[in-house]
Design an enzyme around this catalytic site. Structure first.
Site, mmCIF file in Angstrom:
data_model
loop_
_atom_site.group_PDB
_atom_site.id
_atom_site.type_symbol
_atom_site.label_atom_id
_atom_site.label_comp_id
_atom_site.label_asym_id
_atom_site.label_seq_id
_atom_site.Cartn_x
_atom_site.Cartn_y
_atom_site.Cartn_z
ATOM 1 N NE ARG A 1 -3.822 -2.379 2.466
ATOM 2 C CZ ARG A 1 -4.611 -1.564 2.305
ATOM 3 N NH1 ARG A 1 -5.087 -1.737 1.131
ATOM 4 N NH2 ARG A 1 -5.076 -0.661 3.057
ATOM 5 N NE ARG B 1 -3.712 2.267 0.947
ATOM 6 C CZ ARG B 1 -3.776 3.684 0.763
ATOM 7 N NH1 ARG B 1 -2.677 4.019 0.538
ATOM 8 N NH2 ARG B 1 -4.764 4.346 1.106
ATOM 9 C CD GLU C 1 -11.393 2.145 -2.139
ATOM 10 O OE1 GLU C 1 -11.207 0.847 -2.653
ATOM 11 O OE2 GLU C 1 -10.446 2.625 -1.443
#
Length: 142
Positions: free
Chosen positions: A80, A33, A41
């Site tokens: 992440r 990330r 999104e």
């Protein structure tokens, strides 16, 4: 540097999949990330400029070898890796903001030293009506 990479994860990798505008998967299996940015999104729902941000990220990194630089915290709550992603001298996180594909997302302690840089890139993109700044109303960065 090497100690930093060993602490968090790989210092470089090949991008296997571009998940969206601010997340990639490496061939070695890690999901990364991007630090300091948030893009609309394009996976669970589709927000204004989400597909464009994903496409821009794809053009920048898909199939390419990238370098990863970490900050204070290595991972987010989803496991992440959190990193600044670069190709050569180009920091992709910054390019995404500069081109109007991403908003600044500062989650301390990560990014404390970089927040002014990112905010000035975002301000310039907004003033020039780049990307999401021109296309989205309401603006997804609010």
């Amino acid at each position: 540097d090497a100690a930093d990479a060993a602490r968090c994860g790989p210092s470089e990798g090949v991008v296997a999949t571009v998940v969206d505008g601010d997340t990639i998967d490496l061939e070695s299996g890690e999901r990364v990330r991007y630090l300091m940015i948030d893009t609309p999104e394009s996976t669970t729902e589709v927000e204004c400029w989400g597909p464009e941000a994903k496409q821009a990220n794809t053009e920048l990194v898909a199939g390419k070898t990238v370098s990863l630089a970490y900050d204070v915290e290595c991972e987010d709550d989803y496991g992440r890796l959190l990193a600044y992603v670069s190709r050569g001298e180009t920091v992709i996180n910054e390019v995404m903001v500069e081109r109007g594909h991403a908003c600044v997302l500062h989650i301390p302690p990560n990014g404390d030293a970089m927040v002014e840089t990112y905010e000035s890139l975002a301000y310039a993109a907004e003033m020039l009506d780049k990307g999401l700044w021109a296309a989205c109303d309401p603006n997804p960065c609010q």
